[in-house]
Design a protein around this motif. Structure first.
Motif, PDB file in Angstrom:
ATOM      1  N   GLU A 111       0.860  -1.177   0.000  1.00  0.00           N
ATOM      2  CA  GLU A 111       0.000   0.000   0.000  1.00  0.00           C
ATOM      3  C   GLU A 111       0.892   1.220   0.000  1.00  0.00           C
ATOM      4  O   GLU A 111       1.948   1.231   0.628  1.00  0.00           O
ATOM      5  N   ALA A 112       0.453   2.245  -0.730  1.00  0.00           N
ATOM      6  CA  ALA A 112       1.246   3.459  -0.848  1.00  0.00           C
ATOM      7  C   ALA A 112       0.298   4.627  -1.044  1.00  0.00           C
ATOM      8  O   ALA A 112      -0.917   4.447  -1.055  1.00  0.00           O
ATOM      9  N   LYS A 113       0.869   5.814  -1.171  1.00  0.00           N
ATOM     10  CA  LYS A 113       0.049   6.968  -1.505  1.00  0.00           C
ATOM     11  C   LYS A 113       0.653   7.684  -2.708  1.00  0.00           C
ATOM     12  O   LYS A 113       1.821   7.470  -3.037  1.00  0.00           O
ATOM     13  N   VAL A 114      -0.179   8.476  -3.360  1.00  0.00           N
ATOM     14  CA  VAL A 114       0.279   9.196  -4.548  1.00  0.00           C
ATOM     15  C   VAL A 114       1.537   9.999  -4.189  1.00  0.00           C
ATOM     16  O   VAL A 114       1.582  10.659  -3.143  1.00  0.00           O
ATOM     17  N   GLY A 115       2.544   9.909  -5.034  1.00  0.00           N
ATOM     18  CA  GLY A 115       3.813  10.598  -4.788  1.00  0.00           C
ATOM     19  C   GLY A 115       4.879   9.683  -4.208  1.00  0.00           C
ATOM     20  O   GLY A 115       6.066   9.996  -4.293  1.00  0.00           O
ATOM     21  N   ASP A 116       4.465   8.557  -3.615  1.00  0.00           N
ATOM     22  CA  ASP A 116       5.452   7.595  -3.113  1.00  0.00           C
ATOM     23  C   ASP A 116       6.160   6.918  -4.288  1.00  0.00           C
ATOM     24  O   ASP A 116       5.667   6.922  -5.418  1.00  0.00           O
ATOM     25  N   GLU A 117       7.288   6.311  -3.968  1.00  0.00           N
ATOM     26  CA  GLU A 117       8.070   5.640  -4.985  1.00  0.00           C
ATOM     27  C   GLU A 117       8.195   4.164  -4.612  1.00  0.00           C
ATOM     28  O   GLU A 117       8.378   3.841  -3.446  1.00  0.00           O
ATOM     29  N   PRO A 140       4.886 -14.587 -16.400  1.00  0.00           N
ATOM     30  CA  PRO A 140       3.549 -14.063 -16.038  1.00  0.00           C
ATOM     31  C   PRO A 140       2.956 -14.669 -14.772  1.00  0.00           C
ATOM     32  O   PRO A 140       1.952 -14.157 -14.271  1.00  0.00           O
ATOM     33  N   ASN A 141       3.566 -15.726 -14.256  1.00  0.00           N
ATOM     34  CA  ASN A 141       3.095 -16.250 -12.970  1.00  0.00           C
ATOM     35  C   ASN A 141       3.484 -15.346 -11.804  1.00  0.00           C
ATOM     36  O   ASN A 141       2.962 -15.491 -10.702  1.00  0.00           O
ATOM     37  N   MET A 142       4.423 -14.451 -12.037  1.00  0.00           N
ATOM     38  CA  MET A 142       4.815 -13.507 -10.980  1.00  0.00           C
ATOM     39  C   MET A 142       3.747 -12.423 -10.905  1.00  0.00           C
ATOM     40  O   MET A 142       3.473 -11.751 -11.894  1.00  0.00           O
ATOM     41  N   LYS A 143       3.150 -12.278  -9.723  1.00  0.00           N
ATOM     42  CA  LYS A 143       2.044 -11.328  -9.584  1.00  0.00           C
ATOM     43  C   LYS A 143       2.227 -10.450  -8.363  1.00  0.00           C
ATOM     44  O   LYS A 143       2.612 -10.938  -7.296  1.00  0.00           O
ATOM     45  N   GLY A 144       1.926  -9.170  -8.546  1.00  0.00           N
ATOM     46  CA  GLY A 144       1.972  -8.239  -7.434  1.00  0.00           C
ATOM     47  C   GLY A 144       0.830  -7.254  -7.515  1.00  0.00           C
ATOM     48  O   GLY A 144       0.135  -7.178  -8.543  1.00  0.00           O
ATOM     49  N   ARG A 145       0.599  -6.526  -6.450  1.00  0.00           N
ATOM     50  CA  ARG A 145      -0.469  -5.518  -6.440  1.00  0.00           C
ATOM     51  C   ARG A 145      -0.017  -4.310  -5.622  1.00  0.00           C
ATOM     52  O   ARG A 145       0.577  -4.449  -4.547  1.00  0.00           O
ATOM     53  N   ILE A 146      -0.315  -3.148  -6.182  1.00  0.00           N
ATOM     54  CA  ILE A 146      -0.040  -1.895  -5.470  1.00  0.00           C
ATOM     55  C   ILE A 146      -1.364  -1.165  -5.286  1.00  0.00           C
ATOM     56  O   ILE A 146      -2.071  -0.912  -6.264  1.00  0.00           O
ATOM     57  N   THR A 147      -1.699  -0.873  -4.058  1.00  0.00           N
ATOM     58  CA  THR A 147      -2.877  -0.056  -3.782  1.00  0.00           C
ATOM     59  C   THR A 147      -2.389   1.341  -3.439  1.00  0.00           C
ATOM     60  O   THR A 147      -1.620   1.515  -2.484  1.00  0.00           O
ATOM     61  N   VAL A 148      -2.808   2.319  -4.241  1.00  0.00           N
ATOM     62  CA  VAL A 148      -2.341   3.694  -4.076  1.00  0.00           C
ATOM     63  C   VAL A 148      -3.487   4.558  -3.559  1.00  0.00           C
ATOM     64  O   VAL A 148      -4.528   4.685  -4.213  1.00  0.00           O
ATOM     65  N   ARG A 149      -3.286   5.115  -2.392  1.00  0.00           N
ATOM     66  CA  ARG A 149      -4.273   6.023  -1.811  1.00  0.00           C
ATOM     67  C   ARG A 149      -4.013   7.450  -2.302  1.00  0.00           C
ATOM     68  O   ARG A 149      -2.873   7.794  -2.578  1.00  0.00           O
ATOM     69  N   PRO A 150      -5.065   8.265  -2.418  1.00  0.00           N
ATOM     70  CA  PRO A 150      -4.870   9.636  -2.911  1.00  0.00           C
ATOM     71  C   PRO A 150      -4.007  10.473  -1.981  1.00  0.00           C
ATOM     72  O   PRO A 150      -3.934  10.194  -0.810  1.00  0.00           O
TER      73      PRO A 150
END
Ligand SMILES: [Cu+2]
Length: 105
Positions: A42-48, A95-105
């Motif tokens: 999880e991250a927020k807009v502007g994070d790297e 393609p079996n490698m999977k990740g997810r990023i949730t970006v909060r405003p």
């Protein structure tokens, strides 16, 4: 003496409140034996996000229709998160490698 202490407390609280919202963070994701670790962040807009590829293989972090970060063997790659949302990503080569990023405003 009392007034001076109170003023110092107020000043330090003000500084902390002002600094908190604008501070961008770098979130690290390791790649070890074809796995993103952690797979979900999880991250927020502007994070790297910084991916650290510990494999002797080339990987990518690729969002379908979006960002595509090339991660050469034993190198890192970075992406600054520009928009809010939930983004699934994969490696184009594995393609079996999977990740997810949730970006909060
Ligand atoms: Cu890969």
């Amino acid at each position: 003496m009392f007034i001076t202490r109170a003023a110092i407390v107020l000043l330090s609280m003000g500084a902390a409140a002002a600094a908190a919202p604008s501070q961008a963070e770098t979130i690290q994701v390791s790649i070890d034996r074809l796995v993103y670790l952690p797979a979900e962040i999880e991250a927020k807009v502007g994070d790297e996000v910084e991916w650290i590829n510990r494999d002797a293989l080339v990987h990518t972090a690729t969002v379908e229709g979006g960002a595509d970060v090339l991660l050469p063997a034993n190198k890192t790659g970075r992406l600054v998160l520009q928009e809010a949302g939930s983004f699934d990503y994969i490696c184009r080569y594995h393609p079996n490698m999977k990740g997810r990023i949730t970006v909060r405003p």
